[in-house]
Design a protein around this motif. Structure first.
Motif, PDB file in Angstrom:
ATOM      1  N   ARG A   6       0.819  -1.219   0.000  1.00 33.98           N
ATOM      2  CA  ARG A   6       0.000   0.000   0.000  1.00 33.98           C
ATOM      3  C   ARG A   6       0.858   1.276   0.000  1.00 33.98           C
ATOM      4  O   ARG A   6       0.367   2.355  -0.283  1.00 33.98           O
ATOM      5  CB  ARG A   6      -0.961  -0.008   1.179  1.00 33.98           C
ATOM      6  CG  ARG A   6      -0.292   0.102   2.522  1.00 33.98           C
ATOM      7  CD  ARG A   6      -1.283   0.121   3.676  1.00 33.98           C
ATOM      8  NE  ARG A   6      -0.599   0.096   4.941  1.00 33.98           N
ATOM      9  CZ  ARG A   6      -0.201  -0.999   5.577  1.00 33.98           C
ATOM     10  NH1 ARG A   6      -0.443  -2.176   5.058  1.00 33.98           N
ATOM     11  NH2 ARG A   6       0.437  -0.926   6.718  1.00 33.98           N
ATOM     12  N   ASP A   7       2.151   1.148   0.321  1.00 37.41           N
ATOM     13  CA  ASP A   7       3.045   2.305   0.355  1.00 37.41           C
ATOM     14  C   ASP A   7       3.767   2.542  -0.964  1.00 37.41           C
ATOM     15  O   ASP A   7       4.548   3.480  -1.085  1.00 37.41           O
ATOM     16  CB  ASP A   7       4.069   2.142   1.475  1.00 37.41           C
ATOM     17  CG  ASP A   7       3.430   2.222   2.853  1.00 37.41           C
ATOM     18  OD1 ASP A   7       2.319   2.786   2.958  1.00 37.41           O
ATOM     19  OD2 ASP A   7       4.034   1.721   3.817  1.00 37.41           O
ATOM     20  N   ILE A   8       3.531   1.703  -1.965  1.00 38.26           N
ATOM     21  CA  ILE A   8       4.163   1.863  -3.279  1.00 38.26           C
ATOM     22  C   ILE A   8       3.283   2.749  -4.147  1.00 38.26           C
ATOM     23  O   ILE A   8       2.116   2.459  -4.364  1.00 38.26           O
ATOM     24  CB  ILE A   8       4.378   0.499  -3.963  1.00 38.26           C
ATOM     25  CG1 ILE A   8       5.292  -0.373  -3.118  1.00 38.26           C
ATOM     26  CG2 ILE A   8       4.960   0.699  -5.370  1.00 38.26           C
ATOM     27  CD1 ILE A   8       5.410  -1.802  -3.611  1.00 38.26           C
ATOM     28  N   ALA A   9       3.838   3.841  -4.639  1.00 39.44           N
ATOM     29  CA  ALA A   9       3.095   4.772  -5.491  1.00 39.44           C
ATOM     30  C   ALA A   9       3.215   4.393  -6.960  1.00 39.44           C
ATOM     31  O   ALA A   9       2.263   4.548  -7.726  1.00 39.44           O
ATOM     32  CB  ALA A   9       3.598   6.196  -5.281  1.00 39.44           C
ATOM     33  N   GLU A  10       4.393   3.888  -7.355  1.00 39.12           N
ATOM     34  CA  GLU A  10       4.646   3.652  -8.778  1.00 39.12           C
ATOM     35  C   GLU A  10       5.764   2.628  -8.958  1.00 39.12           C
ATOM     36  O   GLU A  10       6.663   2.530  -8.127  1.00 39.12           O
ATOM     37  CB  GLU A  10       5.067   4.986  -9.411  1.00 39.12           C
ATOM     38  CG  GLU A  10       5.388   4.958 -10.858  1.00 39.12           C
ATOM     39  CD  GLU A  10       5.890   6.309 -11.377  1.00 39.12           C
ATOM     40  OE1 GLU A  10       6.314   6.330 -12.534  1.00 39.12           O
ATOM     41  OE2 GLU A  10       5.867   7.294 -10.626  1.00 39.12           O
ATOM     42  N   ILE A  11       5.694   1.885 -10.050  1.00 37.48           N
ATOM     43  CA  ILE A  11       6.755   0.948 -10.430  1.00 37.48           C
ATOM     44  C   ILE A  11       7.384   1.475 -11.721  1.00 37.48           C
ATOM     45  O   ILE A  11       6.692   1.662 -12.707  1.00 37.48           O
ATOM     46  CB  ILE A  11       6.212  -0.470 -10.665  1.00 37.48           C
ATOM     47  CG1 ILE A  11       5.566  -1.019  -9.397  1.00 37.48           C
ATOM     48  CG2 ILE A  11       7.332  -1.395 -11.138  1.00 37.48           C
ATOM     49  CD1 ILE A  11       4.859  -2.332  -9.603  1.00 37.48           C
ATOM     50  N   VAL A  12       8.688   1.704 -11.700  1.00 36.42           N
ATOM     51  CA  VAL A  12       9.400   2.195 -12.877  1.00 36.42           C
ATOM     52  C   VAL A  12      10.147   1.030 -13.510  1.00 36.42           C
ATOM     53  O   VAL A  12      10.931   0.356 -12.847  1.00 36.42           O
ATOM     54  CB  VAL A  12      10.392   3.318 -12.492  1.00 36.42           C
ATOM     55  CG1 VAL A  12      11.191   3.767 -13.696  1.00 36.42           C
ATOM     56  CG2 VAL A  12       9.650   4.480 -11.856  1.00 36.42           C
ATOM     57  N   GLU A  13       9.886   0.815 -14.814  1.00 36.81           N
ATOM     58  CA  GLU A  13      10.550  -0.263 -15.556  1.00 36.81           C
ATOM     59  C   GLU A  13      11.332   0.269 -16.754  1.00 36.81           C
ATOM     60  O   GLU A  13      11.974  -0.502 -17.456  1.00 36.81           O
ATOM     61  CB  GLU A  13       9.511  -1.266 -16.055  1.00 36.81           C
ATOM     62  CG  GLU A  13       8.691  -1.897 -14.962  1.00 36.81           C
ATOM     63  CD  GLU A  13       7.634  -2.821 -15.514  1.00 36.81           C
ATOM     64  OE1 GLU A  13       8.021  -3.889 -16.041  1.00 36.81           O
ATOM     65  OE2 GLU A  13       6.445  -2.478 -15.429  1.00 36.81           O
ATOM     66  N   ASP A  14      11.279   1.557 -17.009  1.00 36.91           N
ATOM     67  CA  ASP A  14      11.932   2.176 -18.159  1.00 36.91           C
ATOM     68  C   ASP A  14      13.456   2.029 -18.049  1.00 36.91           C
ATOM     69  O   ASP A  14      14.074   2.537 -17.102  1.00 36.91           O
ATOM     70  CB  ASP A  14      11.541   3.652 -18.230  1.00 36.91           C
ATOM     71  CG  ASP A  14      12.098   4.361 -19.440  1.00 36.91           C
ATOM     72  OD1 ASP A  14      12.905   3.769 -20.196  1.00 36.91           O
ATOM     73  OD2 ASP A  14      11.723   5.531 -19.652  1.00 36.91           O
ATOM     74  N   ALA A  15      14.058   1.337 -19.008  1.00 37.92           N
ATOM     75  CA  ALA A  15      15.499   1.066 -18.983  1.00 37.92           C
ATOM     76  C   ALA A  15      16.332   2.345 -18.937  1.00 37.92           C
ATOM     77  O   ALA A  15      17.371   2.379 -18.281  1.00 37.92           O
ATOM     78  CB  ALA A  15      15.896   0.233 -20.195  1.00 37.92           C
ATOM     79  N   HIS A  16      15.888   3.410 -19.598  1.00 38.96           N
ATOM     80  CA  HIS A  16      16.652   4.670 -19.596  1.00 38.96           C
ATOM     81  C   HIS A  16      16.737   5.244 -18.190  1.00 38.96           C
ATOM     82  O   HIS A  16      17.777   5.753 -17.782  1.00 38.96           O
ATOM     83  CB  HIS A  16      16.022   5.693 -20.534  1.00 38.96           C
ATOM     84  CG  HIS A  16      16.070   5.309 -21.981  1.00 38.96           C
ATOM     85  ND1 HIS A  16      16.747   4.216 -22.457  1.00 38.96           N
ATOM     86  CD2 HIS A  16      15.518   5.883 -23.067  1.00 38.96           C
ATOM     87  CE1 HIS A  16      16.620   4.141 -23.768  1.00 38.96           C
ATOM     88  NE2 HIS A  16      15.855   5.138 -24.169  1.00 38.96           N
TER      89      HIS A  16
END
Length: 90
Positions: A6-16
């Motif tokens: 519940r504390d995760i706002a976003e998951i970033v997977e962009d390699a750059h």
């Protein structure tokens, strides 16, 4: 470090983004060897969460960089649990 979904706002997977220098506000869970490695994903947190480091030192972090053996399976599990947490099921 304990990190509720519940504390995760976003998951970033962009390699750059993942290949850029990791800021001081990010805790890294990455096994280092002789080669340069980058995280498989970056978890952006809703608010800073405290982690207990070596020798009991405590510090708050805004992001979590993770590298795992099976990134596809890990991402799938995290996304499923994150959706459940957003719906209030977890």
């Amino acid at each position: 470090m304990e990190l509720p979904f519940r504390d995760i706002a976003e998951i970033v997977e962009d390699a750059h983004i993942l290949e850029k220098k990791i800021p001081n506000t990010t805790i890294e869970f990455i096994a280092r060897d002789f080669e340069t490695v980058h995280p498989d994903l970056l978890l952006i947190l809703k608010s800073p969460i405290e982690a207990t480091l070596f020798m009991g030192i405590k510090k708050k972090y805004q992001q979590v960089a993770i590298r795992v053996d099976d990134p596809h399976a890990f991402k799938k599990i995290v996304k499923e649990h994150l959706e459940k947490a957003q719906k209030g099921l977890i």
